[in-house]
Scaffold this motif. Structure first.
Motif, mmCIF file in Angstrom:
data_model
loop_
_atom_site.group_PDB
_atom_site.id
_atom_site.type_symbol
_atom_site.label_atom_id
_atom_site.label_comp_id
_atom_site.label_asym_id
_atom_site.label_seq_id
_atom_site.Cartn_x
_atom_site.Cartn_y
_atom_site.Cartn_z
ATOM 1 N N ASN A 137 0.809 -1.230 0.000
ATOM 2 C CA ASN A 137 0.000 0.000 0.000
ATOM 3 C C ASN A 137 0.840 1.277 0.000
ATOM 4 N N ILE A 138 2.161 1.163 0.103
ATOM 5 C CA ILE A 138 3.015 2.352 0.141
ATOM 6 C C ILE A 138 3.050 3.017 -1.227
ATOM 7 N N ARG A 139 2.869 4.326 -1.239
ATOM 8 C CA ARG A 139 2.882 5.101 -2.484
ATOM 9 C C ARG A 139 4.099 6.009 -2.571
ATOM 10 N N ALA A 140 4.690 6.376 -1.448
ATOM 11 C CA ALA A 140 5.895 7.214 -1.451
ATOM 12 C C ALA A 140 6.477 7.272 -0.051
ATOM 13 N N ALA A 141 7.789 7.469 0.020
ATOM 14 C CA ALA A 141 8.487 7.709 1.288
ATOM 15 C C ALA A 141 9.419 8.890 1.054
ATOM 16 N N GLU A 142 9.118 10.023 1.713
ATOM 17 C CA GLU A 142 9.833 11.265 1.423
ATOM 18 C C GLU A 142 10.103 12.043 2.709
ATOM 19 N N LYS A 143 10.997 13.044 2.592
ATOM 20 C CA LYS A 143 11.312 13.906 3.721
ATOM 21 C C LYS A 143 10.227 14.949 3.929
ATOM 22 N N VAL A 144 10.189 15.505 5.124
ATOM 23 C CA VAL A 144 9.243 16.562 5.481
ATOM 24 C C VAL A 144 10.034 17.838 5.746
ATOM 25 N N GLU A 145 9.503 18.961 5.293
ATOM 26 C CA GLU A 145 10.158 20.255 5.533
ATOM 27 C C GLU A 145 10.454 20.465 7.011
ATOM 28 N N GLU A 146 11.583 21.067 7.286
ATOM 29 C CA GLU A 146 11.994 21.299 8.665
ATOM 30 C C GLU A 146 10.985 22.153 9.429
ATOM 31 N N LYS A 147 10.395 23.135 8.759
ATOM 32 C CA LYS A 147 9.495 24.054 9.459
ATOM 33 C C LYS A 147 8.203 23.375 9.922
ATOM 34 N N SER A 148 7.855 22.225 9.338
ATOM 35 C CA SER A 148 6.589 21.571 9.682
ATOM 36 C C SER A 148 6.563 21.104 11.133
ATOM 37 N N PHE A 149 7.674 20.536 11.606
ATOM 38 C CA PHE A 149 7.730 20.021 12.975
ATOM 39 C C PHE A 149 8.903 20.596 13.766
ATOM 40 N N GLY A 150 9.623 21.534 13.169
ATOM 41 C CA GLY A 150 10.788 22.078 13.850
ATOM 42 C C GLY A 150 11.957 21.123 13.875
ATOM 43 N N SER A 151 11.983 20.137 12.974
ATOM 44 C CA SER A 151 13.055 19.155 12.902
ATOM 45 C C SER A 151 13.316 18.825 11.441
ATOM 46 N N SER A 152 14.590 18.639 11.099
ATOM 47 C CA SER A 152 14.949 18.289 9.720
ATOM 48 C C SER A 152 15.043 16.775 9.525
ATOM 49 N N HIS A 153 14.636 15.996 10.526
ATOM 50 C CA HIS A 153 14.800 14.547 10.453
ATOM 51 C C HIS A 153 13.453 13.825 10.493
ATOM 52 N N VAL A 154 12.434 14.421 9.880
ATOM 53 C CA VAL A 154 11.099 13.809 9.839
ATOM 54 C C VAL A 154 10.825 13.316 8.425
ATOM 55 N N MET A 155 10.284 12.108 8.323
ATOM 56 C CA MET A 155 9.881 11.569 7.023
ATOM 57 C C MET A 155 8.396 11.266 7.033
ATOM 58 N N GLN A 156 7.840 11.158 5.842
ATOM 59 C CA GLN A 156 6.436 10.796 5.707
ATOM 60 C C GLN A 156 6.316 9.566 4.825
#
Length: 803
Positions: A619-638
């Motif tokens: 069911n996975i369609r993509a695995a990508e990074k999340v902008e730093e400003k979204s959670f205050g961290s540059s190490h978040v993926m979606q």
């Protein structure tokens, strides 16, 4: 058919770096970026201006990447890390070095006006007017702009300049993915030769605006190609004079090799694969002995790569054990002295090294991991060489007096005996945990060596043959460099490194069966001799049990291990748990232990507690990074996926560092690469309130504002086998030695009866070498007739219009 690019990167060391700390030293590490995207980080080497890293990586990339940059940083605990300097290698530079870029290169200053990234979407056309033609430039949108503000975003606007006239778009606040959809027109004179300059800037209320990049368009070329629309890569401002600082910032030693491969459909490689497999199945009885011929024509510098490619090819065909058995026989047939057996860098030795890393790494972690962790946690001062003992480094004993040299040596011996004993005990208990294919391969090695050297005087030789790989080429290197074998995230400090080195020496002495030669080499290792002698007996007993596996037991054990479905990757991550329209913060993440298998991404409270499936792999369609400003961290993926009823969902997972982030992204992308419905675009931000934080679109299910990066992955030891790529790499190597193969073919022809062996590619092949040469010719023709002879470009890309 697909074009695949990969970068082999080895970050060796640095020298003469500037001091960034008040102590007169630095704590350097390297960040590697591909097209301004951080993909990996080395460990920090503390308190030095001449750091040694020795770290190797292989990165798989789309062929359209432009440059790889190495940033040397100074780690600071209380403030932002300092940038020392960088080295940038363009794709063209790497392509001009077929054997790779290798050597020392000076670090250069990091200029903010050159640190640009992203692309801008433009529509350009020349339209007829009442008095003269008019140039129309539509500025539509941009993506992946550099974040220049503290909030992790920018406030971009575009400045369009032509022949002294300047027009600007509106400002889009807090976005690295702005949309303008604004059009500007300029009057063109007859035969105009000027250029159109499109500059992107970050607006600042108080300080000066920050440069984000520019695109320069040749008007004459546009008039020929018009109208055109597409994405342009933003370029740095190179009009400023650079400071001459080469050498002042130190140097970096690198090895970087670009490899572009056009991988044909599987059917094209079948003749080559079948021919090689047939040779392996025939073994030493084969008439052509192609494997022996490949070894003869392979140079020392590329033998490791060829060995790894062949090993993976035969592993995928279920013939790894037979391939290695053939190599064992070839080496034994030309070896008369037992003390030189498997000690050279032959194809057998290199193939066995690769085999243990591919098939035995999880086993290595299980046996060696706890011992290595204990050494790191204890951080004891250990030294056995009297000439190197430094009493002052130990401090005071419990009696509040400096320890004597004898006390230091005795305590060191006790510590090493404890570590060595623990390791040998763990090894003795690990027979059933060893993969069946590894046990069966060692069984073949043990039997072949005993057949070749059957005398009583050679009783230990079969055991030493096994330990030459298991101890000397697998366990000992892992003990000395645990980070390179993924046993630790950081390099050991000087004290721990010395302990590991001494432990590795002890393991080598046990592996050599405590021979007089090994004892005489370093007499100061004598305090460990009782444990070494006991270890020899334990090791021989372990090897006897390890190779005592029959075909039925091998199949049963392999079936048992395969049913356990070992995780592709596992480890602790933080998952976002809050619902609703409230603010998203890093504090809204909950720590759980995650497992990625070939079926699903699951989680549990602890590694041993019951697992709950989060996402089915299909069911996975993509695995990508999340902008730093979204959670205050540059190490978040979606992870974007669909639930059981087909609705789109997104899971946000936070990692602890850039390496962990990219390793998880890489693992998720590789296991889902063949899924149907993979996305080509995504939103790097989050949907908060009524709009996306990245591009400010209000439609939640609309098309994403950035392209996905599913082909950017890191090569790991447990990667799924890619049979077509391995066959292509073997073909490319054989093509490089084709002249030598033809010369060998002519030698065989002259030695045989006239007319029995073809001497030209036009005749029908009658032996295995002739068949191989014919297969190479067919593959060469298949490549030359393939439509993708050049690097693919992105759809509607206007790179050819840039100057």
């Amino acid at each position: 058919m697909a074009k695949r690019s990969s970068l082999y990167i080895r970050i060796v060391e640095g020298k003469n770096l500037p001091a960034k700390d008040i102590t007169g030293s630095s704590d350097p590490y390297c960040i590697v970026k591909v097209d301004n995207e951080p993909i990996l980080r080395t460990a920090t080497v503390w308190k030095t201006l001449c750091p040694f890293w020795g770290e190797e990586y292989q990165v798989h990339l789309p062929p359209t990447f432009h440059a790889v940059a190495f940033y040397v940083m100074d780690e600071d605990a209380l403030s932002r890390d300092d940038v020392i300097g960088k080295v940038c290698l363009t794709r063209d530079t790497l392509a001009s070095h077929p054997k790779g870029f290798s050597g020392w290169t000076h670090l250069t200053e990091v200029d903010p006006d050159e640190e640009v990234q992203g692309e801008i979407h433009l529509r350009l056309e020349v339209r007829p007017g009442a008095r003269a033609c008019r140039l129309r430039c539509s500025v539509l949108e941009a993506r992946d702009l550099a974040p220049k503000d503290r909030n992790g975003a920018s406030d971009p606007f575009v400045r369009v300049r032509y022949k002294g006239r300047t027009q600007e778009t509106s400002i889009v606040k807090k976005s690295c993915y702005p949309r303008w959809n604004e059009t500007f027109e300029f009057e063109l004179e007859e035969g105009a030769t000027e250029v159109l300059c499109v500059e992107t800037w970050d607006w600042d209320l108080v300080s000066r605006n920050d440069f984000l990049g520019k695109v320069v368009i040749d008007i004459q070329r546009l008039q020929v190609a018009q109208p055109e629309e597409g994405w342009f890569r933003l370029q740095p401002d190179q009009t400023k004079s650079r400071r001459h600082d080469e050498g002042n910032l130190g140097s970096l030693q690198l090895e970087v090799r670009l490899r572009d491969e056009m991988v044909l459909p599987s059917s094209c490689y079948q003749p080559l694969v079948q021919l090689l497999c047939h040779e392996v199945k025939l073994g030493m009885q084969g008439p052509g002995q192609l494997i022996s011929l490949i070894e003869e024509t392979t140079s020392t510098e590329c033998r490791q790569d060829v060995a790894t490619n062949l090993l993976k090819l035969f592993l995928g065909q279920g013939l790894a054990k037979d391939f290695l058995d053939l190599l064992f026989q070839l080496e034994l047939s030309r070896t008369s002295e037992t003390n030189t057996l498997f000690r050279s860098n032959s194809l057998a030795s290199k193939s066995m090294e690769s085999f243990l890393k591919v098939a035995g790494m999880q086993y290595l972690h299980g046996v060696l991991g706890p011992i290595i962790n204990k050494v790191f946690e204890e951080k004891k001062y250990v030294e056995l060489d009297p000439s190197k003992v430094e009493v002052k480094d130990v401090g005071c004993s419990g009696l509040h007096r400096p320890q004597t040299e004898a006390e230091v040596l005795e305590q060191s011996a006790q510590t090493l005996r404890a570590h060595l004993g623990a390791l040998l005990s763990a090894l003795s208990r690990s027979v059933r945990a060893c993969p069946a294919v590894v046990r069966a391969t060692f069984r073949q090695l043990f039997r072949r060596v005993r057949e070749r050297f059957p005398g009583a005087q050679h009783e230990n030789v079969p055991f030493i043959a096994v330990t030459s790989f298991l101890c000397l080429r697998f366990f000992s290197p892992a003990i000395m460099s645990p980070k390179l074998f993924h046993l630790r995230e950081r390099h050991a400090d000087a004290r721990t490194s010395r302990t590991l080195l001494l432990l590795a020496k002890a393991v080598q002495n046990v592996g050599n069966m405590d021979t007089p030669a090994s004892r005489a080499k370093e007499a100061w290792m004598e305090p460990l001799q009782p444990t070494v002698r006991q270890g020899v007996a334990q090791l021989k007993d372990f090897i006897t049990k390890l190779v005592d596996i029959e075909e039925k037991d091998e199949l049963d054990l392999q079936r048992t291990l395969s049913l356990q479905a070992p995780p592709v990757k596992e480890g602790p991550l933080f998952i976002h748990r809050t619902k609703g329209k409230g603010p998203l913060m890093s504090s809204s993440f909950k720590k759980l232990y995650f497992f990625l298998t070939t079926e699903a991404l699951s989680f549990a409270k602890t590694p041993s507690s019951k697992k709950s499936a989060l996402i089915k792999l299909a069911n996975i369609r993509a695995a990508e990074k999340v902008e730093e400003k979204s959670f205050g961290s540059s190490h978040v993926m979606q992870v974007i996926y669909t639930d059981d009823v087909g609705r789109p969902q997104t899971a946000y997972l936070q990692c602890k560092c850039v390496n962990e982030l990219n390793q998880w992204l890489s693992a998720l992308r590789k296991v889902s690469i063949n899924n149907t419905g993979l996305l080509g675009s995504y939103h790097p931000g989050i949907f908060r309130g009524d709009k996306w934080s990245c591009c400010h679109q209000k439609e939640k299910t609309g098309q994403g504002c950035d392209k996905t990066r599913s082909r950017v992955t890191l090569q790991e030891w447990n990667d799924p086998l890619d049979h077509d790529l391995e066959a292509q790499l073997i073909y490319r190597h054989l093509l490089g030695v084709e002249a030598m193969l033809w010369e060998r073919h002519r030698e065989l022809s002259r030695g045989a009866e006239a007319g029995t062996v073809p001497a030209s590619p036009g005749e029908a092949p009658k032996d295995s070498l002739a068949q191989l040469l014919r297969v190479l010719q067919d593959l060469r023709e298949a490549h030359s007739s393939s439509p993708a002879g050049s690097l693919p470009s992105e759809p509607n890309c206007l790179l050819e219009l840039q100057t």
